[in-house]
Design a protein around this motif. Sequence first.
Motif, PDB file in Angstrom:
ATOM      1  N   ARG A 164      34.186  60.473  81.417  1.00  0.00           N
ATOM      2  CA  ARG A 164      33.959  61.265  82.474  1.00  0.00           C
ATOM      3  C   ARG A 164      33.182  62.491  81.976  1.00  0.00           C
ATOM      4  NH1 ARG A 164      37.537  61.199  86.838  1.00  0.00           N
ATOM      5  NH2 ARG A 164      38.745  59.399  87.088  1.00  0.00           N
ATOM      6  N   ALA A 165      33.482  62.686  80.599  1.00  0.00           N
ATOM      7  CA  ALA A 165      32.701  64.304  79.861  1.00  0.00           C
ATOM      8  C   ALA A 165      31.309  63.807  79.938  1.00  0.00           C
ATOM      9  CB  ALA A 165      33.307  64.466  78.667  1.00  0.00           C
ATOM     10  N   GLU A 166      30.699  62.658  79.625  1.00  0.00           N
ATOM     11  CA  GLU A 166      29.280  62.337  79.602  1.00  0.00           C
ATOM     12  C   GLU A 166      28.745  61.628  80.972  1.00  0.00           C
ATOM     13  OE1 GLU A 166      27.669  63.005  77.045  1.00  0.00           O
ATOM     14  OE2 GLU A 166      29.284  63.833  75.895  1.00  0.00           O
ATOM     15  N   ASN A 167      29.844  61.564  81.532  1.00  0.00           N
ATOM     16  CA  ASN A 167      29.220  60.897  83.099  1.00  0.00           C
ATOM     17  C   ASN A 167      28.689  59.441  82.930  1.00  0.00           C
ATOM     18  OD1 ASN A 167      30.353  63.213  84.679  1.00  0.00           O
ATOM     19  ND2 ASN A 167      27.947  64.065  84.372  1.00  0.00           N
ATOM     20  N   THR A 168      29.336  58.856  81.878  1.00  0.00           N
ATOM     21  CA  THR A 168      28.702  57.494  81.555  1.00  0.00           C
ATOM     22  C   THR A 168      29.622  56.320  81.782  1.00  0.00           C
ATOM     23  OG1 THR A 168      27.167  58.888  79.983  1.00  0.00           O
ATOM     24  CG2 THR A 168      27.464  56.191  79.804  1.00  0.00           C
ATOM     25  N   ILE A 169      29.094  55.240  82.209  1.00  0.00           N
ATOM     26  CA  ILE A 169      29.818  54.176  82.690  1.00  0.00           C
ATOM     27  C   ILE A 169      29.381  53.051  81.538  1.00  0.00           C
ATOM     28  CG2 ILE A 169      30.673  52.138  84.160  1.00  0.00           C
ATOM     29  CD1 ILE A 169      29.187  55.676  85.442  1.00  0.00           C
ATOM     30  N   TYR A 170      30.343  52.387  80.844  1.00  0.00           N
ATOM     31  CA  TYR A 170      29.958  51.386  79.823  1.00  0.00           C
ATOM     32  C   TYR A 170      30.295  49.986  80.248  1.00  0.00           C
ATOM     33  CZ  TYR A 170      29.332  55.388  76.786  1.00  0.00           C
ATOM     34  OH  TYR A 170      28.922  56.800  76.212  1.00  0.00           O
ATOM     35  N   LEU A 171      29.551  48.799  79.753  1.00  0.00           N
ATOM     36  CA  LEU A 171      29.738  47.764  79.758  1.00  0.00           C
ATOM     37  C   LEU A 171      29.772  47.007  78.536  1.00  0.00           C
ATOM     38  CD1 LEU A 171      30.992  45.313  81.601  1.00  0.00           C
ATOM     39  CD2 LEU A 171      28.546  44.616  81.888  1.00  0.00           C
ATOM     40  N   GLN A 172      31.086  46.728  77.774  1.00  0.00           N
ATOM     41  CA  GLN A 172      30.932  46.049  76.411  1.00  0.00           C
ATOM     42  C   GLN A 172      31.182  44.546  76.519  1.00  0.00           C
ATOM     43  OE1 GLN A 172      30.621  47.440  73.261  1.00  0.00           O
ATOM     44  NE2 GLN A 172      30.587  45.166  72.731  1.00  0.00           N
ATOM     45  N   MET A 173      30.102  44.011  76.353  1.00  0.00           N
ATOM     46  CA  MET A 173      29.986  42.404  76.493  1.00  0.00           C
ATOM     47  C   MET A 173      30.206  41.814  75.274  1.00  0.00           C
ATOM     48  SD  MET A 173      27.192  42.132  79.432  1.00  0.00           S
ATOM     49  CE  MET A 173      25.823  42.781  78.426  1.00  0.00           C
ATOM     50  N   ASN A 174      31.014  40.757  74.741  1.00  0.00           N
ATOM     51  CA  ASN A 174      31.393  40.209  73.712  1.00  0.00           C
ATOM     52  C   ASN A 174      31.339  38.589  73.904  1.00  0.00           C
ATOM     53  OD1 ASN A 174      31.793  42.603  72.399  1.00  0.00           O
ATOM     54  ND2 ASN A 174      34.074  42.424  73.017  1.00  0.00           N
ATOM     55  N   SER A 175      31.075  37.808  73.042  1.00  0.00           N
ATOM     56  CA  SER A 175      30.917  36.444  73.083  1.00  0.00           C
ATOM     57  C   SER A 175      29.825  35.891  74.196  1.00  0.00           C
ATOM     58  CB  SER A 175      32.421  35.897  73.417  1.00  0.00           C
ATOM     59  OG  SER A 175      33.395  36.098  72.286  1.00  0.00           O
ATOM     60  N   LEU A 176      28.633  36.511  74.184  1.00  0.00           N
ATOM     61  CA  LEU A 176      27.827  36.310  75.166  1.00  0.00           C
ATOM     62  C   LEU A 176      27.119  34.845  75.085  1.00  0.00           C
ATOM     63  CD1 LEU A 176      25.996  39.671  74.911  1.00  0.00           C
ATOM     64  CD2 LEU A 176      27.002  38.804  77.160  1.00  0.00           C
ATOM     65  N   GLN A 177      27.107  34.314  76.133  1.00  0.00           N
ATOM     66  CA  GLN A 177      26.293  32.733  76.474  1.00  0.00           C
ATOM     67  C   GLN A 177      25.204  33.132  77.063  1.00  0.00           C
ATOM     68  OE1 GLN A 177      27.768  30.491  74.662  1.00  0.00           O
ATOM     69  NE2 GLN A 177      29.471  31.946  74.173  1.00  0.00           N
ATOM     70  N   PRO A 178      24.142  31.771  76.943  1.00  0.00           N
ATOM     71  CA  PRO A 178      23.138  31.812  77.807  1.00  0.00           C
ATOM     72  C   PRO A 178      23.190  32.080  79.254  1.00  0.00           C
ATOM     73  CG  PRO A 178      23.073  29.973  75.969  1.00  0.00           C
ATOM     74  CD  PRO A 178      24.380  30.699  75.977  1.00  0.00           C
ATOM     75  N   GLU A 179      24.366  31.554  79.928  1.00  0.00           N
ATOM     76  CA  GLU A 179      24.487  31.794  81.220  1.00  0.00           C
ATOM     77  C   GLU A 179      24.865  33.297  81.681  1.00  0.00           C
ATOM     78  OE1 GLU A 179      26.276  29.802  79.139  1.00  0.00           O
ATOM     79  OE2 GLU A 179      28.363  29.790  79.452  1.00  0.00           O
ATOM     80  N   ASP A 180      24.779  34.135  80.668  1.00  0.00           N
ATOM     81  CA  ASP A 180      25.399  35.561  80.933  1.00  0.00           C
ATOM     82  C   ASP A 180      23.724  36.370  80.999  1.00  0.00           C
ATOM     83  OD1 ASP A 180      27.833  35.530  78.529  1.00  0.00           O
ATOM     84  OD2 ASP A 180      27.939  35.631  80.700  1.00  0.00           O
ATOM     85  N   THR A 181      22.696  35.501  80.748  1.00  0.00           N
ATOM     86  CA  THR A 181      21.375  36.034  80.940  1.00  0.00           C
ATOM     87  C   THR A 181      21.092  36.611  82.320  1.00  0.00           C
ATOM     88  OG1 THR A 181      20.575  34.663  79.074  1.00  0.00           O
ATOM     89  CG2 THR A 181      19.057  35.534  80.845  1.00  0.00           C
ATOM     90  N   ALA A 182      20.749  37.745  82.508  1.00  0.00           N
ATOM     91  CA  ALA A 182      20.585  38.084  83.868  1.00  0.00           C
ATOM     92  C   ALA A 182      20.120  39.694  83.712  1.00  0.00           C
ATOM     93  CB  ALA A 182      22.101  38.208  84.678  1.00  0.00           C
ATOM     94  N   ASP A 183      19.736  40.272  84.981  1.00  0.00           N
ATOM     95  CA  ASP A 183      19.484  41.618  84.970  1.00  0.00           C
ATOM     96  C   ASP A 183      20.801  42.442  85.436  1.00  0.00           C
ATOM     97  OD1 ASP A 183      16.244  41.063  86.545  1.00  0.00           O
ATOM     98  OD2 ASP A 183      16.778  41.836  84.549  1.00  0.00           O
ATOM     99  N   TYR A 184      21.086  43.353  84.709  1.00  0.00           N
ATOM    100  CA  TYR A 184      22.578  43.887  84.964  1.00  0.00           C
ATOM    101  C   TYR A 184      22.179  45.475  85.815  1.00  0.00           C
ATOM    102  CZ  TYR A 184      24.925  40.228  82.634  1.00  0.00           C
ATOM    103  OH  TYR A 184      25.515  39.271  82.004  1.00  0.00           O
ATOM    104  N   TYR A 185      22.997  45.617  86.738  1.00  0.00           N
ATOM    105  CA  TYR A 185      22.797  46.854  87.474  1.00  0.00           C
ATOM    106  C   TYR A 185      23.947  47.695  87.348  1.00  0.00           C
ATOM    107  CZ  TYR A 185      18.571  44.768  89.411  1.00  0.00           C
ATOM    108  OH  TYR A 185      17.256  43.964  89.376  1.00  0.00           O
ATOM    109  N   CYS A 186      23.813  48.879  87.460  1.00  0.00           N
ATOM    110  CA  CYS A 186      24.996  49.836  87.607  1.00  0.00           C
ATOM    111  C   CYS A 186      24.820  49.938  88.842  1.00  0.00           C
ATOM    112  CB  CYS A 186      24.760  51.018  86.654  1.00  0.00           C
ATOM    113  SG  CYS A 186      26.074  52.338  86.838  1.00  0.00           S
TER     114      CYS A 186
END
Length: 120
Positions: free
Chosen positions: A73-95
């Motif tokens: 909240r202090a930085e007004n930032t939203i994060y997405l930590q992604m682990n164990s990524l696989q080829p099917e996770d390939t995409a454009d990611y949108y907030c």
Amino acid sequence: QVQLVESGGGLVQPGGSLRLSCVASGDILKVTAWGWYRQTPGNQRELVALIYNDGYTNYQDFAQGRFTISRDRAENTIYLQMNSLQPEDTADYYCNGRRPMSGSYYLDYWGQGTQVTVSS
């Protein structure tokens, strides 16, 4: 108006990790839920994870246990930590930021997207 700027995408090998960031600015106090979505060519944009202002989080099945959404909240930032990524996770990611309006209506704000490629 709310402005969203994503960063953190890139090329990663299968099994690797990335952390996406989304900096929000503008009228963010009216936004009650923040999310990450993803989209591949020819497909609809799909929800990855949500975080509400009360801290409640919700994940799609494919993200559960591998991805973590969080908010500074202090930085007004939203994060997405992604682990164990696989080829099917390939995409454009949108907030996304969602602002409730009158009745059952809501207004969605979107960032420009950041590309994630998972490949060896």
